[in-house]
Motif scaffolding. Sequence first.
Motif, PDB file in Angstrom:
ATOM      1  N   ARG A   1      12.181  62.529  65.373  1.00 46.73           N
ATOM      2  CA  ARG A   1      13.084  63.080  64.348  1.00 46.73           C
ATOM      3  C   ARG A   1      14.114  63.971  65.043  1.00 46.73           C
ATOM      4  NH1 ARG A   1      10.960  59.677  62.259  1.00 46.73           N
ATOM      5  NH2 ARG A   1       9.731  59.562  60.359  1.00 46.73           N
TER       6      ARG A   1
ATOM      7  N   LYS B   1      10.067  70.843  69.079  1.00 51.23           N
ATOM      8  CA  LYS B   1      10.914  71.494  68.073  1.00 51.23           C
ATOM      9  C   LYS B   1      12.080  70.592  67.629  1.00 51.23           C
ATOM     10  CE  LYS B   1      13.951  75.411  67.294  1.00 51.23           C
ATOM     11  NZ  LYS B   1      14.563  76.626  67.826  1.00 51.23           N
TER      12      LYS B   1
ATOM     13  N   GLY C   1      10.345  66.479  67.168  1.00 47.34           N
ATOM     14  CA  GLY C   1       9.130  66.288  66.370  1.00 47.34           C
ATOM     15  C   GLY C   1       7.939  65.764  67.153  1.00 47.34           C
TER      16      GLY C   1
END
Length: 306
Positions: free
Chosen positions: A35, A198, A201
């Motif tokens: 992500r 962070k 993901g």
Amino acid sequence: MFKLVKGIIFDIKRYAIHDGPGIRTTVFMKGCPLRCWWCHNPEGISPRPQLMYLEYKCIHCHTCVNVCPLRAITFDENEVQHIDREKCDVCGVCAEFCPTSALKLVGRTITVDELMKEVERDVNLYDSSGGGVTFSGGEPLFQPKFLVEALKASKERHINTALDTSGYAPLDVLKKVEPLVDVFLYDLKLFDEEEHIKYTGVSNKIIKRNLEFLVKIGRAKDVLLRFPVIPGITDTERNVSGWARFVSSLGGFERIHLLPFHDVSEKYRRLGMEYRMPTREKPSEETMKRIAEEFEEIGLEVVRGG
Ligand code: SF4
Ligand code: SF4
């Protein structure tokens, strides 16, 4: 009958010149376990089809409001469209009836046979330019069965294959795919594990291990490293030098591509997705130069762009 194996893709781009050597056809596959905040292809993240709304094409006829069986579309008093994506089950009826294609479904299933018909259209171009087919996404390794069969079908037709990957996949998947891939486009993002988690993901341990594996089996020369230059995230001196040391210690790589960030917030809006990038600015010329010099110092040829 492997040729009937199905995958889900969101685009096929012909005449691509930034996705590996020569002129290529790039197949964008859906689904990605990462992500990344800056992801330039947000339509590749979800493994399922999505509804996209192109406001500039909308003539406010309200057909979509009336045909939606779930009453998921409304227009407010300012004629701004709202799609209730909790209600919407992506049936595609609104897109089918929309007279201007302002609504469209992103993502379709395709068999290997159907895909190869598209890919084969430009075989002469591949031969004359040293190009071929590139599997991108999303994360192509996220659909291993389809990918393996599509790669096999490409090899049977003597088409050069490239894999554009985050490197995040089980080792046994990479082992199956590797012999069928001529060129790997391999992303380096955050060197520090906590920062990687962070901003993407997931941990970077698998990504580093898979890169080490490719080096160990003698494939480093076939890996085009790619470094997305993301302001305030990947462009720090600490991150660049971390990767430079790592890459240098592995050895055997020849080239790295610097991919400068650009603002794709509009794409996220069209898909009803949250865009988490705190900046919309491109990296400065000074930053691009600093990063290029650092990678040149370890003997890599640096290419700006795809
Ligand atoms: S895709 Fe189907 S459920 Fe979703 S808004 Fe359109 S018609 Fe309604
Ligand atoms: S059907 Fe299409 S053009 Fe008409 S209001 Fe809906 S999105 Fe706009």
